[in-house]
Write a protein that holds these residues in place. Structure first.
Motif, PDB file in Angstrom:
ATOM      1  N   ASP A  89       9.309   5.049   5.086  1.00 17.23           N
ATOM      2  CA  ASP A  89       9.263   4.639   3.684  1.00 17.23           C
ATOM      3  C   ASP A  89       8.638   3.254   3.527  1.00 17.23           C
ATOM      4  O   ASP A  89       7.783   3.045   2.662  1.00 17.23           O
ATOM      5  N   LEU A  90       9.053   2.308   4.346  1.00 18.18           N
ATOM      6  CA  LEU A  90       8.496   0.953   4.241  1.00 18.18           C
ATOM      7  C   LEU A  90       6.997   0.939   4.516  1.00 18.18           C
ATOM      8  O   LEU A  90       6.248   0.226   3.839  1.00 18.18           O
ATOM      9  N   MET A  91       6.556   1.738   5.478  1.00 20.90           N
ATOM     10  CA  MET A  91       5.117   1.813   5.761  1.00 20.90           C
ATOM     11  C   MET A  91       4.375   2.444   4.581  1.00 20.90           C
ATOM     12  O   MET A  91       3.263   2.028   4.248  1.00 20.90           O
ATOM     13  N   GLY A  92       4.984   3.420   3.929  1.00 24.86           N
ATOM     14  CA  GLY A  92       4.380   4.018   2.742  1.00 24.86           C
ATOM     15  C   GLY A  92       4.271   3.022   1.595  1.00 24.86           C
ATOM     16  O   GLY A  92       3.250   2.962   0.898  1.00 24.86           O
ATOM     17  N   TYR A  93       5.316   2.226   1.403  1.00 28.93           N
ATOM     18  CA  TYR A  93       5.260   1.185   0.372  1.00 28.93           C
ATOM     19  C   TYR A  93       4.200   0.137   0.729  1.00 28.93           C
ATOM     20  O   TYR A  93       3.446  -0.306  -0.134  1.00 28.93           O
ATOM     21  N   LYS A  94       4.139  -0.241   1.993  1.00 28.95           N
ATOM     22  CA  LYS A  94       3.136  -1.230   2.417  1.00 28.95           C
ATOM     23  C   LYS A  94       1.723  -0.711   2.153  1.00 28.95           C
ATOM     24  O   LYS A  94       0.859  -1.459   1.690  1.00 28.95           O
TER      25      LYS A  94
END
Length: 103
Positions: free
Chosen positions: A61-66
């Protein structure tokens, strides 16, 4: 030899700078206003409680937001701004640390 010493110090400091920031500090400065100090709150009453997720889901999820490609619960714009400056090492450290905050 004396001429090489400053270059070695600069190179060593550069390498240290590549390490991930302390995940507790990242949470305090970027996350806790919406997710709580222990990542125990649903952000704006919309998101899942992050400390209940496993490390792989948190990292994904964090990589997707980034990348600016994830917009869960309509909170993408907020998350994109918060996550964009984090390095992959920071994200990895957060993903490993957050599940340890469960009570």
């Amino acid at each position: 030899m004396k001429k090489l010493l400053p270059a070695v110090v600069v190179i060593a400091l550069g390498v240290v700078g590549l390490n991930a920031a302390d995940p507790a500090t990242i949470i305090k400065t970027k996350c806790q206003a919406c997710h709580g100090a222990n990542m125990e709150k649903a952000a704006l009453g919309k998101s899942k409680i992050v400390n209940t997720l496993d490390s792989a889901k948190i990292k994904k999820d964090l990589m997707g937001y980034k990348a600016g490609t994830l917009n869960q619960y309509g909170l993408g714009a907020t998350m994109w701004g918060q996550i964009k400056p984090l390095s992959e090492a920071d994200i990895d450290a957060l993903a490993k640390y957050i599940p340890t905050l469960k009570k």
